[in-house]
Design an enzyme around this catalytic site. Structure first.
Site, PDB file in Angstrom:
ATOM      1  N   ASP A  71       0.878  -1.182   0.000  1.00  0.00           N
ATOM      2  CA  ASP A  71       0.000   0.000   0.000  1.00  0.00           C
ATOM      3  C   ASP A  71       0.909   1.224   0.000  1.00  0.00           C
ATOM      4  O   ASP A  71       2.136   1.114   0.093  1.00  0.00           O
ATOM      5  CB  ASP A  71      -0.877  -0.020   1.265  1.00  0.00           C
ATOM      6  CG  ASP A  71      -1.798   1.192   1.368  1.00  0.00           C
ATOM      7  OD1 ASP A  71      -2.389   1.597   0.356  1.00  0.00           O
ATOM      8  OD2 ASP A  71      -1.922   1.763   2.482  1.00  0.00           O
ATOM      9  N   SER A  72       0.258   2.402  -0.049  1.00  0.00           N
ATOM     10  CA  SER A  72       1.035   3.646   0.001  1.00  0.00           C
ATOM     11  C   SER A  72       1.620   3.898   1.390  1.00  0.00           C
ATOM     12  O   SER A  72       2.593   4.636   1.525  1.00  0.00           O
ATOM     13  CB  SER A  72       0.128   4.821  -0.351  1.00  0.00           C
ATOM     14  OG  SER A  72      -0.902   4.938   0.619  1.00  0.00           O
ATOM     15  N   CYS A  74      -4.670  -1.630  -1.600  1.00  0.00           N
ATOM     16  CA  CYS A  74      -4.904  -0.206  -1.820  1.00  0.00           C
ATOM     17  C   CYS A  74      -5.981  -0.088  -2.901  1.00  0.00           C
ATOM     18  O   CYS A  74      -5.857  -0.714  -3.960  1.00  0.00           O
ATOM     19  CB  CYS A  74      -3.591   0.422  -2.293  1.00  0.00           C
ATOM     20  SG  CYS A  74      -3.764   2.097  -2.911  1.00  0.00           S
ATOM     21  N   GLU A 108      -2.230   8.500   8.818  1.00  0.00           N
ATOM     22  CA  GLU A 108      -0.758   8.339   8.829  1.00  0.00           C
ATOM     23  C   GLU A 108      -0.140   9.117  10.002  1.00  0.00           C
ATOM     24  O   GLU A 108       0.942   8.776  10.462  1.00  0.00           O
ATOM     25  CB  GLU A 108      -0.146   8.814   7.499  1.00  0.00           C
ATOM     26  CG  GLU A 108      -0.510   7.954   6.293  1.00  0.00           C
ATOM     27  CD  GLU A 108       0.246   6.627   6.202  1.00  0.00           C
ATOM     28  OE1 GLU A 108       1.396   6.553   6.670  1.00  0.00           O
ATOM     29  OE2 GLU A 108      -0.339   5.655   5.664  1.00  0.00           O
ATOM     30  N   CYS A 111     -11.112   2.940   0.707  1.00  0.00           N
ATOM     31  CA  CYS A 111      -9.681   3.198   0.901  1.00  0.00           C
ATOM     32  C   CYS A 111      -9.289   2.367   2.108  1.00  0.00           C
ATOM     33  O   CYS A 111     -10.016   2.335   3.114  1.00  0.00           O
ATOM     34  CB  CYS A 111      -9.442   4.686   1.176  1.00  0.00           C
ATOM     35  SG  CYS A 111      -7.767   5.061   1.742  1.00  0.00           S
ATOM     36  N   THR A 112      -8.144   1.691   2.019  1.00  0.00           N
ATOM     37  CA  THR A 112      -7.791   0.761   3.092  1.00  0.00           C
ATOM     38  C   THR A 112      -7.366   1.467   4.388  1.00  0.00           C
ATOM     39  O   THR A 112      -7.221   0.821   5.419  1.00  0.00           O
ATOM     40  CB  THR A 112      -6.686  -0.207   2.626  1.00  0.00           C
ATOM     41  OG1 THR A 112      -5.609   0.561   2.053  1.00  0.00           O
ATOM     42  CG2 THR A 112      -7.217  -1.177   1.596  1.00  0.00           C
ATOM     43  N   HIS A 113      -7.182   2.774   4.330  1.00  0.00           N
ATOM     44  CA  HIS A 113      -6.902   3.513   5.566  1.00  0.00           C
ATOM     45  C   HIS A 113      -8.174   3.692   6.414  1.00  0.00           C
ATOM     46  O   HIS A 113      -8.096   3.861   7.630  1.00  0.00           O
ATOM     47  CB  HIS A 113      -6.349   4.911   5.254  1.00  0.00           C
ATOM     48  CG  HIS A 113      -4.916   4.935   4.836  1.00  0.00           C
ATOM     49  ND1 HIS A 113      -4.485   4.477   3.603  1.00  0.00           N
ATOM     50  CD2 HIS A 113      -3.800   5.401   5.480  1.00  0.00           C
ATOM     51  CE1 HIS A 113      -3.166   4.649   3.505  1.00  0.00           C
ATOM     52  NE2 HIS A 113      -2.726   5.208   4.632  1.00  0.00           N
TER      53      HIS A 113
END
Ligand code: DGL
Length: 262
Positions: free
Chosen positions: A6-7, A69, A152, A182-184
Site C-alpha cells: 500500500d502507500s 490499496c 498516517e 480506501c484501506t486507511h
C-alpha cells in the site's frame, strides 16, 4: 509467503484481517511512505509504483500479491494481471463488490454511499460496477483526501479527525451502505459508524478480502517470520504499525533506491 503493499499504513488493515483468518500465513508488508499519498496521483504514476513493487517481490520469489490499496487496485489491477501472468493478484475492490452483490440479491440495498481517495472516486470504479449490478441502486460518492494524512499521523481518535469526518459525511443522506473505498478508512470505522448511525452498514475492503480469500495453509512456509517495511521508516512507523497490528512490530527501512531499480 504473500506480499501485501500500500502507500502507507492503510494496507495494514488488510494484513491484520488476514492474520486473524490465517495466523500462520507469513507475510511481507511494504508501505510506500516515502511517496504517499497515492490517492491524488495519476494512473501512470500509480502503475509505475506498482510495477516497481511487483518486480521487487518477484526478485524475492513471491508470486502471490495483495494490492492492499483501492487506488492501486483501480488504476493498476487489470494492468498487473495482464503483465505478470505468473503472479496471482488479489485486489481490494472485487471482494467488496461480491458482498454488495449478495446484499442486493437479498434486497437489502437501495442507496449506497462511497468514500475514497480522489483517484478512486474520480475513476468511477465502484459507481460503474454498482450501476452494472442495477441501475435502480442510488449512489452518492465523495472523495475524502484529508483522511489518509490523518491516519498516517496517528490521529485516529483525534477531535480534528471527527471534525473532518463530519464535514465529509454530511454529504450523505439516507444511505443504507457505505463503502470504505480506501484501506486507511477501517481505522476510522468506529467514528464513521457513530456519525452515520447503526442502520448504515459499512463495507470494508480489509474485512471482505480476508473473509473471501482462499489460501491453502499447506502452502505456507512454516516458521517464516513476517516482515514489515516502509520506504521511509522512522520510530513513528514502529508505533503506528504496532498500534494497528495490536502487537509490538519491528519495522524496517526499504530504501527507495532498491525499489527504483526494479
Ligand atoms: N490506502 C490507499 C487506498 O486504499 C491509498 C491512500 C493514499 O495513499 O492516498 O486507496
Amino acid at each position: 509467503m504473500i506480499a501485501v503493499f500500500d502507500s502507507g499504513v492503510g494496507g495494514l488493515t488488510v494484513a491484520k484481517s488476514l492474520k486473524i483468518q490465517y495466523p500462520a500465513l507469513p507475510l511481507l508488508y511494504v508501505g510506500d511512505t516515502a511517496r504517499y499519498p497515492w490517492g491524488n496521483k495519476s494512473p501512470a504514476v500509480i502503475r509505475k509504483y506498482c510495477d516497481q513493487f511487483v518486480n521487487y517481490f518477484q526478485k524475492k520469489n513471491i508470486n502471490r500479491i495483495i494490492i492492499a490499496c483501492n487506488t492501486a487496485s483501480t488504476f493498476a489491477g487489470s494492468y498487473l494481471r495482464d503483465h505478470y501472468r505468473q503472479v496471482t493478484f488479489f485486489d481490494v475492490i472485487d471482494p467488496v463488490m461480491k458482498t454488495l452483490t449478495k446484499q442486493f440479491q437479498q434486497r437489502k440495498i437501495s442507496k449506497v454511499g462511497i468514500i475514497g481517495t480522489r483517484g478512486t472516486i474520480a475513476s468511477h470504479v465502484y459507481q460503474s460496477k454498482i450501476k452494472q449490478l442495477s441501475s435502480a441502486i442510488k449512489i452518492q460518492s465523495r472523495a475524502c483526501p484529508l483522511l489518509v494524512p490523518l491516519v498516517e499521523e496517528n490521529f485516529h481518535d483525534h477531535p480534528a479527525t471527527s471534525l473532518i469526518l463530519k464535514h465529509y459525511l454530511q454529504h450523505f443522506t439516507n444511505i443504507d451502505h457505505l463503502i470504505l473505498g480506501c484501506t486507511h478508512y477501517p481505522l476510522l470505522q468506529a467514528q464513521i459508524q457513530e456519525l452515520l448511525g447503526p442502520k448504515v452498514k459499512l463495507l470494508s475492503s480489509a474485512r471482505e478480502i480476508a473473509k473471501q480469500i482462499k489460501l491453502n495453509p499447506n502452502d505456507f512456509s512454516p516458521n517464516r517470520p513476517d516482515e514489515y517495511f516502509f520506504t521511509d521508516c522512522s520510530s513513528h512507523y514502529h508505533e503506528l504499525t504496532s498500534r494497528i497490528m495490536d502487537q509490538s512490530i519491528k519495522v524496517k527501512q526499504l530504501p527507495l533506491s532498491q525499489i527504483n531499480q526494479c
